[in-house]
Design an enzyme around this catalytic site. Structure first.
Site, mmCIF file in Angstrom:
data_model
loop_
_atom_site.group_PDB
_atom_site.id
_atom_site.type_symbol
_atom_site.label_atom_id
_atom_site.label_comp_id
_atom_site.label_asym_id
_atom_site.label_seq_id
_atom_site.Cartn_x
_atom_site.Cartn_y
_atom_site.Cartn_z
ATOM 1 N N GLY A 31 39.047 14.568 -51.457
ATOM 2 C CA GLY A 31 38.583 15.341 -52.765
ATOM 3 C C GLY A 31 39.732 15.450 -53.639
ATOM 4 C CB CYS A 84 47.649 14.210 -47.508
ATOM 5 S SG CYS A 84 48.563 12.577 -46.800
ATOM 6 C CD GLN A 108 46.978 15.101 -53.281
ATOM 7 O OE1 GLN A 108 45.902 15.740 -53.454
ATOM 8 N NE2 GLN A 108 47.394 13.816 -52.971
ATOM 9 C CG HIS A 125 48.428 10.906 -42.857
ATOM 10 N ND1 HIS A 125 47.732 11.950 -42.512
ATOM 11 C CD2 HIS A 125 47.841 10.530 -43.916
ATOM 12 C CE1 HIS A 125 46.710 12.170 -43.554
ATOM 13 N NE2 HIS A 125 46.774 11.226 -44.420
ATOM 14 C CD GLU A 174 48.858 12.705 -39.387
ATOM 15 O OE1 GLU A 174 47.795 12.282 -39.983
ATOM 16 O OE2 GLU A 174 49.864 13.137 -40.128
#
Length: 368
Positions: free
Chosen positions: A230, A256, A260, A342, A344
């Protein structure tokens, strides 16, 4: 399922464009924002990634399901995508260690999937026209589907973290580990927790609306803000949390959506991209070291690079080499950094796993 028994299915885009295919498992209708992932492998990790909640996933790889599923290769407790669109779906699978077929996995979770779609044509279309809402269905009455599709909210302004976050706090790792981390779950992936635990962390994971006081009561050595689905703009509580952590200069790492949130907490804007970055082959340049990294990415929103460059307290650390959008940043005088991708990644690439080591080093320095 017998190939001859498969029903006709359609993909209908918000602008009225229709693509025809075949159903895979259950009948029904599913809505969401259509997006595509360019990864050649890792479909199970993609389907269970909470960041994809509310989205219809179009797989660009021609074959999906060919290696089945494995119970250890999930990023959350269930399939999170709203539905799957693919070209060739493999009802038969071949892999040592597989726990079952992807077909049964989707049926068990009651998630709609369709195949025999011209995925190359769909990707080219939404790449040019931009991300938009869509519907996949075994119902073929276009008039009915178009009316229902009109009521589906746009991803911009949509708060989805609360839909995937844990309801109650929980612990992950060994209680006698050297470092304690308070993690905000706004869509956290299991492999993030595994990466932190492998580096000596004991983690308490908190719901999306946890306050600083609640999370700080764990007496953590550092804070972590997770990935998630979202628009970051509505996450006011998470932004206030980030402000409090930064004010006290406690080590903070964001990935991520968490990245933000850190930006918004400091007055830096985010915006919805024409098409997001989703795949395991995205090139990023580390501005600090000059090295390139092949990265796994999954985001439809991004932080405004020019605002970071002009902010007195921030500096750019990573740039996406395809479109020069911001991929990472850090604060100049506070113990805080974040990335838009990412580190990970599971399956890989693992070029960016050093970022977890960097977080631990920041904690060590802070504890001195």
């Amino acid at each position: 399922m017998k190939y001859t028994q498969r029903k006709k299915a359609i993909l209908l885009l918000a602008d009225g464009t229709v693509f025809e295919g075949k159903s895979i498992g259950i009948d029904g209708t599913s809505f969401g924002e259509i997006c595509y992932n360019t990864g050649m492998t890792g479909y199970q990790e993609i389907f269970t990634d909470p960041s994809y909640f509310g989205q219809l996933m179009l797989a660009t790889n021609a074959h999906i399901g060919n290696y089945g599923v494995n119970n250890n290769e999930v990023e959350s407790d269930s399939i999170k995508i709203a539905g799957l669109v693919c070209k060739n779906f493999s009802f038969n699978y071949s892999r040592y260690g597989a726990d079952g077929s992807l077909e049964n996995y989707f049926e068990k979770e009651k998630v709609l999937a369709i195949s025999d779609i011209d995925t190359r044509a769909v990707v080219r279309y939404i790449r040019d026209k931009g991300a938009m809402n869509a519907v996949i269905s075994t119902e073929t009455d276009l008039k009915v589907l178009k009316e229902k599709l009109k009521s589906i909210p746009n991803m911009k302004g949509l708060e989805l973290a609360s839909k995937v976050s844990t309801k109650e706090s929980y612990f992950y790792g060994e209680a006698n580990a050297p470092y304690k981390i308070s993690a905000l779950d706004i869509g956290i992936k299991k492999n993030i927790l595994k990466n932190l635990v492998s580096r000596g962390c004991y983690i308490k994971v908190f719901p999306y609306n946890a306050s600083f006081e609640e999370m700080n009561a764990f007496q953590p050595d550092g804070f972590f803000l997770s990935n998630g689905p979202g628009d970051p703009e509505p996450l006011k509580e998470a932004q206030e949390l980030a402000k409090e952590i930064i004010k006290r200069d406690i080590p903070l790492f964001g990935i991520c959506l968490g990245h933000q949130v850190i930006a918004l907490a400091n007055g830096i804007s985010t915006y919805k991209m024409h098409n997001g970055h989703r795949g395991i082959n995205h090139p990023v340049k580390n501005i600090i070291t000059g090295k390139g990294e092949v990265t796994s990415q999954n985001h439809g929103f991004v932080v405004k690079r020019e605002e970071v460059e002009n902010h007195k307290d921030f500096e750019v650390t990573h740039i996406h080499l395809n479109d020069e959008t911001l991929a990472g940043m850090k604060m100049k005088n506070k113990n805080c950094f974040s990335v838009q991708y990412h580190p990970e990644a599971s399956p890989g690439p693992h070029d960016s796993s050093y970022l977890f080591d960097q977080f631990i080093e920041n904690i060590k320095e802070s504890k001195k």
